[in-house]
Every structure is written in C-alpha cells, then in structure tokens.
Motif scaffolding. Structure first.
Motif, PDB file in Angstrom:
ATOM      1  N   PHE A   1     -18.701 -34.599 -12.445  1.00  0.00           N
ATOM      2  CA  PHE A   1     -17.908 -35.219 -13.500  1.00  0.00           C
ATOM      3  C   PHE A   1     -16.462 -34.715 -13.421  1.00  0.00           C
ATOM      4  O   PHE A   1     -16.204 -33.527 -13.240  1.00  0.00           O
ATOM      5  CB  PHE A   1     -18.499 -34.849 -14.862  1.00  0.00           C
ATOM      6  N   GLY A   2     -15.530 -35.640 -13.546  1.00  0.00           N
ATOM      7  CA  GLY A   2     -14.112 -35.277 -13.520  1.00  0.00           C
ATOM      8  C   GLY A   2     -13.498 -35.265 -12.142  1.00  0.00           C
ATOM      9  O   GLY A   2     -12.272 -35.167 -12.007  1.00  0.00           O
ATOM     10  N   HIS A   3     -14.328 -35.381 -11.078  1.00  0.00           N
ATOM     11  CA  HIS A   3     -13.792 -35.297  -9.717  1.00  0.00           C
ATOM     12  C   HIS A   3     -13.056 -36.571  -9.329  1.00  0.00           C
ATOM     13  O   HIS A   3     -13.416 -37.678  -9.713  1.00  0.00           O
ATOM     14  CB  HIS A   3     -14.923 -35.052  -8.725  1.00  0.00           C
TER      15      HIS A   3
ATOM     16  N   VAL B   1      -4.990 -19.817 -14.731  1.00  0.00           N
ATOM     17  CA  VAL B   1      -4.869 -20.115 -16.161  1.00  0.00           C
ATOM     18  C   VAL B   1      -4.150 -18.957 -16.847  1.00  0.00           C
ATOM     19  O   VAL B   1      -4.506 -17.791 -16.675  1.00  0.00           O
ATOM     20  CB  VAL B   1      -6.253 -20.325 -16.795  1.00  0.00           C
ATOM     21  N   GLN B   2      -3.132 -19.296 -17.625  1.00  0.00           N
ATOM     22  CA  GLN B   2      -2.374 -18.296 -18.378  1.00  0.00           C
ATOM     23  C   GLN B   2      -2.605 -18.520 -19.868  1.00  0.00           C
ATOM     24  O   GLN B   2      -2.420 -19.627 -20.364  1.00  0.00           O
ATOM     25  CB  GLN B   2      -0.871 -18.421 -18.063  1.00  0.00           C
ATOM     26  N   LEU B   3      -3.046 -17.476 -20.564  1.00  0.00           N
ATOM     27  CA  LEU B   3      -3.273 -17.557 -22.004  1.00  0.00           C
ATOM     28  C   LEU B   3      -2.158 -16.857 -22.751  1.00  0.00           C
ATOM     29  O   LEU B   3      -1.613 -15.853 -22.275  1.00  0.00           O
ATOM     30  CB  LEU B   3      -4.618 -16.928 -22.369  1.00  0.00           C
TER      31      LEU B   3
ATOM     32  N   LEU C   1      -9.352 -29.586 -19.492  1.00  0.00           N
ATOM     33  CA  LEU C   1      -9.593 -28.307 -20.164  1.00  0.00           C
ATOM     34  C   LEU C   1     -11.070 -28.214 -20.539  1.00  0.00           C
ATOM     35  O   LEU C   1     -11.596 -29.072 -21.257  1.00  0.00           O
ATOM     36  CB  LEU C   1      -8.744 -28.197 -21.429  1.00  0.00           C
ATOM     37  N   TYR C   2     -11.742 -27.169 -20.057  1.00  0.00           N
ATOM     38  CA  TYR C   2     -13.150 -26.922 -20.356  1.00  0.00           C
ATOM     39  C   TYR C   2     -13.299 -25.554 -21.017  1.00  0.00           C
ATOM     40  O   TYR C   2     -12.538 -24.624 -20.714  1.00  0.00           O
ATOM     41  CB  TYR C   2     -13.998 -26.937 -19.077  1.00  0.00           C
ATOM     42  N   ILE C   3     -14.299 -25.442 -21.891  1.00  0.00           N
ATOM     43  CA  ILE C   3     -14.562 -24.179 -22.590  1.00  0.00           C
ATOM     44  C   ILE C   3     -16.063 -23.905 -22.567  1.00  0.00           C
ATOM     45  O   ILE C   3     -16.886 -24.833 -22.585  1.00  0.00           O
ATOM     46  CB  ILE C   3     -14.028 -24.229 -24.040  1.00  0.00           C
TER      47      ILE C   3
ATOM     48  N   ALA D   1      -8.764 -27.326 -14.918  1.00  0.00           N
ATOM     49  CA  ALA D   1      -9.255 -27.597 -13.574  1.00  0.00           C
ATOM     50  C   ALA D   1      -9.228 -29.089 -13.272  1.00  0.00           C
ATOM     51  O   ALA D   1      -9.114 -29.919 -14.184  1.00  0.00           O
ATOM     52  CB  ALA D   1     -10.680 -27.055 -13.448  1.00  0.00           C
ATOM     53  N   PRO D   2      -9.380 -29.456 -11.982  1.00  0.00           N
ATOM     54  CA  PRO D   2      -9.422 -30.872 -11.609  1.00  0.00           C
ATOM     55  C   PRO D   2     -10.794 -31.503 -11.750  1.00  0.00           C
ATOM     56  O   PRO D   2     -10.932 -32.709 -11.522  1.00  0.00           O
ATOM     57  CB  PRO D   2      -8.991 -30.840 -10.134  1.00  0.00           C
ATOM     58  N   SER D   3     -11.825 -30.737 -12.106  1.00  0.00           N
ATOM     59  CA  SER D   3     -13.151 -31.306 -12.344  1.00  0.00           C
ATOM     60  C   SER D   3     -13.988 -30.303 -13.112  1.00  0.00           C
ATOM     61  O   SER D   3     -13.582 -29.149 -13.327  1.00  0.00           O
ATOM     62  CB  SER D   3     -13.855 -31.662 -11.020  1.00  0.00           C
TER      63      SER D   3
END
Length: 759
Positions: A633-635, A647-649, A680-682, A742-744
């Motif tokens: 998914f997302g690819h 990733v910078q928080l 964006l995934y969590i 990420a890209p996927s």
C-alpha cells in the motif's frame, strides 16, 4: 512547508486522525421537516405513505445493460411499463431506479403529479464513476491520492446525471475492502480507512455541490452500511465476522465522513453483523447509525436485501422480513414491492407503529424537499441540457486528466519507460485494442466503442510507422496462431508493451474470484513473449490488486492501468511516452500469492511477528511465501528517483494538549520533475488493545523539479493517536509512538516520541 491540521480540516485534504470517524459526535445531517412536509404527511393515506417508501426499477426507461436481476421478468416490457404508469398515478411509488432520459422522465413525473397529492418522483441511478463520460473506477481514482480530483469527477458526473433526469445516485461506495478476491474492491477506495474517508467526503461534495437544490446536483447515497468490505473469503453476498471495535474503527469512519460532507441517504448492506443481517439489524441501523452517529436522513435497502432476510434464516416469511427490516430502520425498500404488500397489514395488526411509518415518510419527503423537487418537480428534466451536456469536451478532458493521474508505476528497471522516440514497439495482448473493456464495472450507460483504447492512444502519440499491434490471445481463451504472431511481433520490435489483465466483467458486483491471477491464456502469452528476451512493459487492466506471476511479475516495467474509462487509452499513452510522469500510488497491497488474502498493510503484529530479515519457524507466517506484499500500500514510483532524508521531530515529547512537528527533506535525484506522495504513518508501541503495525495519518502530494530539494512538515497532535478502546469509546493513551514519513507503508526509518499524560 508546514501542514497545519486546523487548516487542513478546513481544506478537506488531510484530516489528522480520522477525528470525524471514531468519535461519533452527534450531528444533524438534515434540516428538520418543514411545515409543507408535515402538511403533506397529515393528509396522506397509509397507502400513499407506503408508496413513498417504495423504490421500483424503472420499467419505462430500463438501462441499456442490466444492473440487477429482473424482478418481474415474466411480464412483457410493455405491460410492465403500463402498470408502472398506473402505480405512479395512484401515488403508490415514491422513487424509480436506474432510468434515464428526459422525455419519458417528464411523462413519469406528469403521472406522479396527477396523483391525489401530486408528490413528485425521485429518480435514482447507480452512477459510481460516470454516466456517459466514464471516469476511472473509484479504486483507480483512490490511487491518485487526490481527493480533490475525485470531487471534480463526481461534480462532472452530477452534471451529466442531471442532464438526463437523475436526482439521486447510489454512490459513493465507501466500504473498506481488504480481501482482493472480492469483486467490489473496484468500486471503493481501497484498504485504508483514512484514505477511504477522505475520498468518501470528496465524492459527496462533488455529487451534491454547494447547493443540493441546484439543477446540477444529485443526492449522494454512501453504501453499503456497514462492514460489507469484510465479507468472509472475499465472496460476494457472504457473511462477516466482525468485532464491534473493528466495525467502529475500520468500517464506520468513511460513512461518517460522507455524512459530515452532507449525504442525506445511505444504503443498507447485504451482509450480516454479529449474526444479524444488516437490513434487519436494529443495533446497526438505529443504535449506531442514528443514536451514535446522529444520522437524520433515510436508509434504503439494497436490491431485495430486505426480502432476503428469509433466505438468511432470520425471517419466517416475506411479511416477517418486512416487519424486521422496517423496525430495524430501513425506510425505503428497493426491489419488488415488499413494503407495499405487507406494511399496511402490519400496521393494522399493530406489528409496526404509525409513528415509525410517519418518521420514515417524513425523512423521504424532507430529502425530496432538500433536492427542490417539491418546488420544481421537473428539475433536471431539461431536453436542451440532455442534448448539449453529455460527453462534453470539458468532461472528456477531465476524464483524461483523472486517468493519467490514477496510473501507478510499480517497476521500471533500466529506465525502459518512458518509451524512447523512434523505437519499434509491439503492442501485444488482448487488452491493447479492446474498447469494450476500458470502462470497468458499473458503466451501463456507456456506449461500447466510445472509450479510447491503448492502441488508439499510442497511434495518436507515435503514429503507425513504429507500432505493431497483435492480440495474441483472448482475455480468457487462446487464439489459433495468436502466440506465434505475438512472438514474431516481439522479435521484430525494440520494446514490447504487454496489455494484459482482467476483463471488466471480472470485477464489480457478483465478480468474486478465488484466484486473483491472470487467466492462463494471458500468462502463457506473457511467458512466450518474455522468452524472446525483448524488454517488456506490462500494462495491467484490473479492478483489484492481482497476484502477479512469472514473466508478468518479472517484467522490466509494470504499469497499473486499472479500468480508466473514456479517455484511458490517451492517458496511458501520455504516461508511457513521458508526456505525463506517473504520480499514482497503490490504495491496495499487491500480494505475492492469492493465498495471502486477506492481506492489508495495517494489520496487527500478533504475539509472534515475523520481523524483517527473519526466516524462523514458530512465527506468524506461511512456510512457502514471505509475509510481505509484493508491492505494498502506498507504493509507486515516477521517472526520477526521490531520496528521503531522516525524520526530524520538533521534540521528544508530545504534550497532551499541544502539537509536535515531524519533518523530512526530499531530494529529486533525477533529470525529470516528479510528483511524490509523502505519507505519514504512526504506530502505538503499547496500548490497552492491540494496534496496527502502521496507520496512515496524513499525506501530501508534492512536486519536485529535477535536482530540487524540499522540506515537508506534518503536525501531529493527540487526535492522530486516538483509537477505539476496550469500552468502545474513543481514547488516546500516554506512551511511546513510532512515526515514519515514507514513500509507502513498508518503507522508511522511524523516529520515536512520547505522548505525555494530561498534567
């Protein structure tokens, strides 16, 4: 670029944590009944009230191609049409299904106005992705990751529907579908509830427009309420086995998104929930839909789904089925007159109450009033519009744009694509020049031959000098000498474009498949062509994710073309030749084998997860295939590589009532501009109930010039971390979370933060 959640809520692009879905705040989705509605209701007989709750197939204007099984096939068509006119004049019909055409539509409306109270008919139709101008199937449009594009196609579809006399569309289909064997995957927006929710709202806004009373707006009907995407084994009309938490958290959010966008009707599903069929399920249609969700519109059954309570084994007979469906909350019966036959007697026996009957009729009349039908019964029945506003140049241009932006490039080894000028190209395969299979399912008003094929698109781009076209085989049958001709064409070419996949009648309603591979004759063709050693570009036509095998799986380039509609051939040629760079991403996971189904990216880890790189037994895995998607998914890729930085928080802690920024720098490493879908995934590392390994929370489609860099920033707050807890209420829990940009759904390196408790 800073993505602020509050601004995105207003823009309707990125809605944070499905806040519209899992909280189930009470909302009024329709205005209270007016004095006019109450006046009509007070004067209606029981027979007239039941008439407003009766939805028949349009026998006067039947569809060019059948949509549902015929209810009264034994009667002659002329007899059925005459009978229907009589029923309409008597006030015993409230709505008609699947008819188009202004001239006869006006005659039907004249008949309705001759009834005692002159209540106009409402004309409905299943228009999921276009009437005569066919846009990409909804699954394909979801691949664009552009809800705004779907809204534009729905608006254009509404323009055409209202030009031919339609007031109400049985769309969007918003079921979250995680088993690719189910044929109706094609009709929805894929496996992710967040993406499905964004598209559900977009379609409703497009169909209904700014003003529902407009001559150019139609009432939307999100379907199928609810859980239909979870049918066991991906088998059509099957049962489900859902916990209430899964129902609330995965399957309800797209419906509430659609209701919040203004949908005033919804359709009950065929399946059961916890052993009770949806069309007789009071907990579903009243406790959840009305009391918890606050929905104020009306519920329509699916075709004969109320009658089917008998076959389900929960109703003793038709009369009992009518009682159960009506008591559960089905206001309007679609099909063969179940309510007409049984509601009056049930009312007389006090098996249903007059208050419930009036409530259902009030809801229907209020929707008709909101559509403007009580003021203008002939709205959307203008012969001039019908003659001038179907398949317009603007609609076709939008169809081409939408199709090109729905294409997903899965693989491009050696930069085979875009096709180089001057090279000899062999277009091989049964779907290369087949106009009958471009539109996909649910296009009964499309005219065969209207759709542009891939062959026509390539001829327009390349001419005929450098293009050879060979069918090779049929969709599911060999052709004498077909493979030999295909091999000869491949040997004479520099590049093969292999157009294979499903026929359009292999996806959609009643089109479940136990094996989601290519038909054997096409696979045999692909193997023979691959044996020539020529570079191969696979163009897949499909209404679901497929389990790719052999030469198709291993081709140098793979392009998912779905069913792209009227302008599909031009759009594919635009992408293949590089006129437009591919920018679509997968809304469904492509499995390695059919046996992996159901497979979806946002699964739970289990107590024995197979971690990346592990090859150990005693893990949640199959022994013969990796526990991953072939393409997740997302690819999706484009014609230039994009590099993602770390990733910078903005901090290590997210305060309970504050925000946290998550940023990443993208760099286009190629020589061509690209559009990248930044996702964006969590993941919640420790919660009171098991949580998915990743969940999509937001995304942005960004354009990068050749060699350019750009920072993308997302705002995270507590809403993104909420879920349905053990008490079936929405909650967030303090603790540690992982976040990916990420890209996927299977890419990237995570960063971590902690949600602090309320101080």
């Amino acid at each position: 670029m800073i993505i602020d959640r509050r601004n995105l809520l207003r823009a309707g692009t990125c809605l944070g944590a499905l806040a519209f879905g899992t909280g189930f705040s009470r909302m009024a989705f329709a205005a209270p009944a007016s004095r006019r509605v109450e006046s009509l209701l007070a004067r209606m007989t029981v027979e007239e009230k039941v008439g407003q709750l009766t939805l028949y197939p349009d026998e006067v204007r039947p569809t060019p191609r059948p949509i549902n099984p015929e209810i009264n096939a034994q009667a002659e068509a002329r007899e059925r049409a005459a009978f229907q006119f009589d029923e309409v004049r008597a006030g015993r019909v409230g709505s008609l299904l699947a008819g188009t055409g202004v001239q006869l539509g006006r005659k039907l409306q004249e008949a309705a106005l001759q009834s005692r109270l002159g209540i106009p008919l409402m004309f409905g139709a299943d228009v999921l992705h276009g009437l005569r101008t066919i846009f990409p199937i909804p699954l394909a449009l979801a691949a664009s990751f552009e809800p705004g594009l779907a809204e534009r196609t729905a608006r254009a579809a509404a323009e055409e529907m209202t030009a031919v006399g339609v007031h109400w569309t049985y769309a969007p289909m918003v079921d979250v579908a995680r088993d690719q064997r189910w044929g109706r995957v094609a009709e929805g927006s894929g496996e992710d509830p967040y993406l499905a929710s964004l598209f559900a709202a977009a379609y409703v806004r497009g169909f209904q427009g700014v003003n529902l009373r407009s001559q150019r707006s139609v009432a939307a009907c999100p379907k199928h309420f609810a859980g239909y995407g979870a049918v066991i084994g991906g088998m059509e009309y099957n049962n489900t086995d859902l916990t209430e938490r899964e129902l609330l958290q995965t399957h309800m959010p797209p419906f509430e998104a659609a209701f919040r966008a203004g949908a005033l009707t919804t359709m009950a599903a065929f399946n059961d929930i916890d052993g009770v069929p949806a069309s007789g399920n009071r907990h579903l249609l009243t406790d959840l839909l009305r009391d918890r969700l606050g929905f104020k519109g009306f519920v329509v059954s699916d075709a004969a789904s109320a009658e089917e309570l008998v076959a389900h084994g929960v109703a003793a007979d038709e009369k009992d089925a009518a009682r159960q469906a009506f008591d559960a909350g089905v206001d309007v019966n679609m099909g063969g007159g179940l309510y007409k036959r049984h509601l009056p007697a049930l009312l007389g026996a006090n098996a249903i109450g007059i208050e419930r009957l009036d409530e259902a009729v009030r809801r229907v009349l209020t929707v008709k009033e909101n559509l403007g039908l009580l003021d203008d019964p002939y709205r959307s029945l203008d012969p001039k519009r019908e003659a001038q506003e179907v398949r317009t140049p603007a609609a076709l241009a939008l169809a081409r744009e939408a199709a090109a932006r729905s294409v997903v490039l899965l693989r491009n080894q050696g930069d085979i694509l875009p096709l180089k000028a001057g090279r000899m190209i062999a277009l091989i395969g049964p779907l290369g020049d087949d106009a009958a299979n471009m539109d996909g399912p649910w296009a009964p008003w499309a005219k065969t031959g209207d759709a542009v094929t891939l062959a026509q698109g390539l001829r327009a781009e390349l001419g005929t000098r450098h293009l050879t076209i060979v069918e090779g085989c049929g969709i599911d049958a060999p052709i004498d000498g077909g493979i030999a001709a295909a091999v000869a064409a491949a040997r004479a070419a520099d590049v093969v474009v292999l157009a294979v996949g499903e026929g359009q009648d292999m996806s959609g309603e009643a089109r479940s498949r136990s094996e989601i591979t290519l038909p054997a004759p096409q696979q045999e063709l692909a193997e023979a062509v691959a044996a020539t050693g020529k570079p191969i570009v696979v163009v897949l036509s499909c209404g679901r994710a497929l389990a790719l095998q052999g030469a198709v799986r291993d081709a140098g380039a793979i392009l998912v073309g779905w069913f792209l509609g009227s302008e599909g051939g031009h759009a594919l040629a635009d992408v293949l030749t590089g006129r437009i760079a591919p920018s679509g991403r997968l809304p469904v996971s492509f499995p390695r084998t059919s046996g992996q189904q159901p497979y979806y990216y946002n699964h739970k880890s289990t107590g024995r997860p197979q971690l990346p790189g592990e090859n150990a037994f005693f893990k949640a895995r199959y022994t013969d295939v990796a526990n991953t998607a072939l393409y997740p998914f997302g690819h999706g890729i484009s014609y230039a590589p994009v590099q993602y930085g770390p990733v910078q928080l903005s901090g290590e802690t997210l305060p309970w009532d504050d925000d946290l920024k998550a940023s990443i720098t993208l760099t286009n490493l190629g020589q061509r501009p690209v559009e990248e879908v930044v996702q964006l995934y969590i993941h919640d590392e420790a919660a009171s109930v098991t949580r998915p390994v990743r969940e999509l929370k937001c995304f942005e489609k960004v354009r990068l010039a050749a060699g350019a860099s750009r920072q993308v920033t997302f705002t995270i707050n507590r809403a993104e971390l909420e879920f349905i807890g053990g008490d079936l209420q929405l909650r967030a829990e303090p603790g540690r979370f992982q976040v990916w940009i990420a890209p996927s759904s299977a890419a990237g390196t995570s960063a971590a933060f902690v949600l602090s408790p309320l101080s």
